[in-house]
Motif scaffolding. Structure first.
Motif, PDB file in Angstrom:
ATOM      1  N   GLN A 173     -29.097 117.611  80.589  1.00 15.34           N
ATOM      2  CA  GLN A 173     -28.364 118.841  80.349  1.00 15.34           C
ATOM      3  C   GLN A 173     -27.144 118.600  79.462  1.00 15.34           C
ATOM      4  N   GLN A 174     -26.452 117.486  79.708  1.00 13.60           N
ATOM      5  CA  GLN A 174     -25.305 117.131  78.882  1.00 13.60           C
ATOM      6  C   GLN A 174     -25.738 116.852  77.443  1.00 13.60           C
ATOM      7  N   LYS A 175     -26.862 116.180  77.306  1.00 10.83           N
ATOM      8  CA  LYS A 175     -27.385 115.849  75.983  1.00 10.83           C
ATOM      9  C   LYS A 175     -27.738 117.116  75.217  1.00 10.83           C
ATOM     10  N   GLN A 176     -28.379 118.085  75.897  1.00  3.61           N
ATOM     11  CA  GLN A 176     -28.740 119.351  75.262  1.00  3.61           C
ATOM     12  C   GLN A 176     -27.497 120.150  74.878  1.00  3.61           C
ATOM     13  N   ALA A 177     -26.484 120.107  75.757  1.00  2.00           N
ATOM     14  CA  ALA A 177     -25.241 120.828  75.475  1.00  2.00           C
ATOM     15  C   ALA A 177     -24.557 120.255  74.239  1.00  2.00           C
ATOM     16  N   ARG A 178     -24.552 118.918  74.118  1.00  2.65           N
ATOM     17  CA  ARG A 178     -23.947 118.286  72.934  1.00  2.65           C
ATOM     18  C   ARG A 178     -24.712 118.647  71.676  1.00  2.65           C
ATOM     19  N   ALA A 179     -26.050 118.669  71.769  1.00  6.42           N
ATOM     20  CA  ALA A 179     -26.872 119.010  70.610  1.00  6.42           C
ATOM     21  C   ALA A 179     -26.613 120.454  70.174  1.00  6.42           C
ATOM     22  N   LYS A 180     -26.477 121.357  71.152  1.00  9.42           N
ATOM     23  CA  LYS A 180     -26.216 122.769  70.845  1.00  9.42           C
ATOM     24  C   LYS A 180     -24.851 122.918  70.177  1.00  9.42           C
ATOM     25  N   LYS A 181     -23.861 122.210  70.703  1.00 10.85           N
ATOM     26  CA  LYS A 181     -22.517 122.273  70.127  1.00 10.85           C
ATOM     27  C   LYS A 181     -22.508 121.736  68.712  1.00 10.85           C
ATOM     28  N   SER A 182     -23.248 120.635  68.494  1.00  9.35           N
ATOM     29  CA  SER A 182     -23.327 120.042  67.158  1.00  9.35           C
ATOM     30  C   SER A 182     -23.965 121.009  66.169  1.00  9.35           C
ATOM     31  N   THR A 183     -25.015 121.708  66.598  1.00  7.23           N
ATOM     32  CA  THR A 183     -25.687 122.680  65.735  1.00  7.23           C
ATOM     33  C   THR A 183     -24.747 123.826  65.377  1.00  7.23           C
ATOM     34  N   GLU A 184     -24.005 124.313  66.379  1.00  6.32           N
ATOM     35  CA  GLU A 184     -23.073 125.410  66.135  1.00  6.32           C
ATOM     36  C   GLU A 184     -21.969 124.984  65.157  1.00  6.32           C
ATOM     37  N   GLU A 185     -21.466 123.766  65.328  1.00  4.51           N
ATOM     38  CA  GLU A 185     -20.429 123.259  64.427  1.00  4.51           C
ATOM     39  C   GLU A 185     -20.963 123.144  62.999  1.00  4.51           C
ATOM     40  N   GLN A 186     -22.205 122.653  62.865  1.00  7.60           N
ATOM     41  CA  GLN A 186     -22.798 122.507  61.539  1.00  7.60           C
ATOM     42  C   GLN A 186     -22.993 123.867  60.881  1.00  7.60           C
ATOM     43  N   ASN A 187     -23.412 124.865  61.672  1.00  7.70           N
ATOM     44  CA  ASN A 187     -23.577 126.219  61.127  1.00  7.70           C
ATOM     45  C   ASN A 187     -22.246 126.775  60.634  1.00  7.70           C
ATOM     46  N   THR A 188     -21.182 126.502  61.381  1.00  9.16           N
ATOM     47  CA  THR A 188     -19.851 126.960  60.976  1.00  9.16           C
ATOM     48  C   THR A 188     -19.428 126.306  59.665  1.00  9.16           C
ATOM     49  N   ILE A 189     -19.676 124.995  59.554  1.00 12.75           N
ATOM     50  CA  ILE A 189     -19.323 124.273  58.329  1.00 12.75           C
ATOM     51  C   ILE A 189     -20.125 124.793  57.145  1.00 12.75           C
ATOM     52  N   ASP A 190     -21.414 125.053  57.370  1.00 11.54           N
ATOM     53  CA  ASP A 190     -22.257 125.585  56.293  1.00 11.54           C
ATOM     54  C   ASP A 190     -21.735 126.934  55.807  1.00 11.54           C
ATOM     55  N   GLU A 191     -21.285 127.767  56.738  1.00 13.55           N
ATOM     56  CA  GLU A 191     -20.732 129.072  56.361  1.00 13.55           C
ATOM     57  C   GLU A 191     -19.453 128.908  55.532  1.00 13.55           C
ATOM     58  N   ILE A 192     -18.634 127.929  55.898  1.00 16.53           N
ATOM     59  CA  ILE A 192     -17.399 127.668  55.152  1.00 16.53           C
ATOM     60  C   ILE A 192     -17.717 127.177  53.752  1.00 16.53           C
ATOM     61  N   LEU A 193     -18.694 126.273  53.638  1.00 13.60           N
ATOM     62  CA  LEU A 193     -19.078 125.741  52.330  1.00 13.60           C
ATOM     63  C   LEU A 193     -19.665 126.850  51.447  1.00 13.60           C
ATOM     64  N   ASP A 194     -20.424 127.752  52.054  1.00 11.16           N
ATOM     65  CA  ASP A 194     -20.959 128.888  51.291  1.00 11.16           C
ATOM     66  C   ASP A 194     -19.824 129.773  50.781  1.00 11.16           C
ATOM     67  N   LYS A 195     -18.794 129.921  51.583  1.00 10.92           N
ATOM     68  CA  LYS A 195     -17.643 130.726  51.186  1.00 10.92           C
ATOM     69  C   LYS A 195     -16.902 130.079  50.028  1.00 10.92           C
ATOM     70  N   ILE A 196     -16.780 128.743  50.067  1.00  7.30           N
ATOM     71  CA  ILE A 196     -16.141 128.018  48.963  1.00  7.30           C
ATOM     72  C   ILE A 196     -16.944 128.198  47.688  1.00  7.30           C
ATOM     73  N   SER A 197     -18.268 128.084  47.817  1.00  4.75           N
ATOM     74  CA  SER A 197     -19.141 128.230  46.647  1.00  4.75           C
ATOM     75  C   SER A 197     -19.023 129.618  46.026  1.00  4.75           C
ATOM     76  N   ALA A 198     -18.836 130.626  46.884  1.00  2.04           N
ATOM     77  CA  ALA A 198     -18.791 132.006  46.388  1.00  2.04           C
ATOM     78  C   ALA A 198     -17.406 132.407  45.894  1.00  2.04           C
ATOM     79  N   SER A 199     -16.353 131.964  46.619  1.00  2.75           N
ATOM     80  CA  SER A 199     -15.013 132.478  46.313  1.00  2.75           C
ATOM     81  C   SER A 199     -13.971 131.402  46.051  1.00  2.75           C
TER      82      SER A 199
END
Length: 305
Positions: free
Chosen positions: A260-286
């Motif tokens: 359960q801890q391992k799955q929670a860490r994986a979920k958190k890592s995915t969410e963090e990566q999605n946030t970073i991707d959104e920020i990078l897309d914003k840099i690319s656009a604006s």
């Protein structure tokens, strides 16, 4: 703070060899300028002499044996009396370096640049140690500096990869890369008759290396591999190693808790990566300046991991 974050962001981007090399050149230039200023204003002439000996490539083979690191340091050092020296070198490197990256990749650009440095240094040393006319001038020389040999290697490499690709030049319009490279080589050759014969000999050595590198690359011989391996080894020395975590198998309940801890860490890592991707897309656009302070902080923290 924002400037530091921006520099940190540019440095941390993957496969960003062009900007990393430019940043190293600028950093060494500013460091050298600071040492010289302190030397002159503080009345420490020995400090400037030390910096010159530590960074310049000496013209004598025997001096190089005692200062072998100058085979590299000279190519990241530029004349303080001519600011255009570093400005033009870095602009040309940026334009043609990105062409090499787009066609052959970042590793090949790094290989061309480094081998261009060594080829230029070899040509310079051969001129002042094997040609009788220039041997007499050797004792009066401070040495060689500048990234021009490496930059010329990149220019010729780009032209060899894409000879008919055109670049728009001020006053000339669109010109094929092969003609730009030819002009660079001819100017260095004609300038051998001038006062900077050693520098121009180094330029020709770098240009020749750029051509040979691409010829061998097309034959399946990637000369960038030893360079990349060395740089990777050097980076790993200073890279922080993750702390090892021991896990001891136990009951079914403890195994379930661990999963359960391992799955929670994986979920958190995915969410963090999605946030970073959104920020990078914003840099690319604006652009980077469009980010909020919180987004800049998230990006900065991510670059440190």
């Amino acid at each position: 703070m924002e400037l530091r974050d921006r520099l940190q962001y540019e440095w941390s981007k993957s496969n960003n060899v062009v900007m990393r090399i430019i940043m190293i050149n600028v950093a060494v230039y500013l460091l050298f300028a600071t040492i010289v200023i302190i030397s002159k204003f503080g009345g420490f002439p020995a400090l400037q002499d030390f910096a010159i000996k530590a960074l310049y490539l000496p013209a004598d083979f025997m001096d190089v044996l005692y200062r072998p690191w100058t085979l590299i340091t000279h190519a990241f050092t530029h004349s303080l009396g001519d600011t255009l020296h570093i400005i033009f070198n870095m602009l040309i490197f940026y334009w043609f370096g990105n062409i090499v990256v787009s066609e052959a990749g970042s590793n090949r650009l790094l290989g061309v640049y480094v081998w261009g440095i060594f080829a230029g240094a070899t040509a310079f040393l051969m001129l002042y140690n094997l040609v009788p006319y220039f041997i007499a001038f050797k004792p009066h020389m401070a040495g060689a500096i500048g990234a021009s040999a490496a930059v010329d290697a990149v220019v010729v490499a780009a032209a060899t990869l894409l000879p008919n690709t055109k670049m728009r030049l001020l006053f000339f319009g669109e010109v094929s890369l092969k003609w730009i490279a030819l002009a660079v080589v001819l100017m260095s050759f004609v300038s051998l008759a001038g006062g900077n014969a050693g520098g121009n000999m180094a330029h020709l050595g770098g240009a020749l290396m750029g051509y040979l590198f691409v010829v061998q690359y097309r034959k399946g011989n990637d000369w960038s591999k030893p360079v990349v391996s060395f740089v990777t080894f050097f980076q790993n020395i200073f890279k922080r190693k993750p702390k090892m975590k021991a896990y001891r198998g136990g009951s079914a309940a403890s195994d379930e808790a661990y999963n359960q801890q391992k799955q929670a860490r994986a979920k958190k890592s995915t969410e963090e990566q999605n946030t970073i991707d959104e920020i990078l897309d914003k840099i690319s656009a604006s652009g980077y300046e469009s980010l909020t302070q919180k987004e800049k902080q998230i990006l900065f923290q991510a670059s440190k991991k």
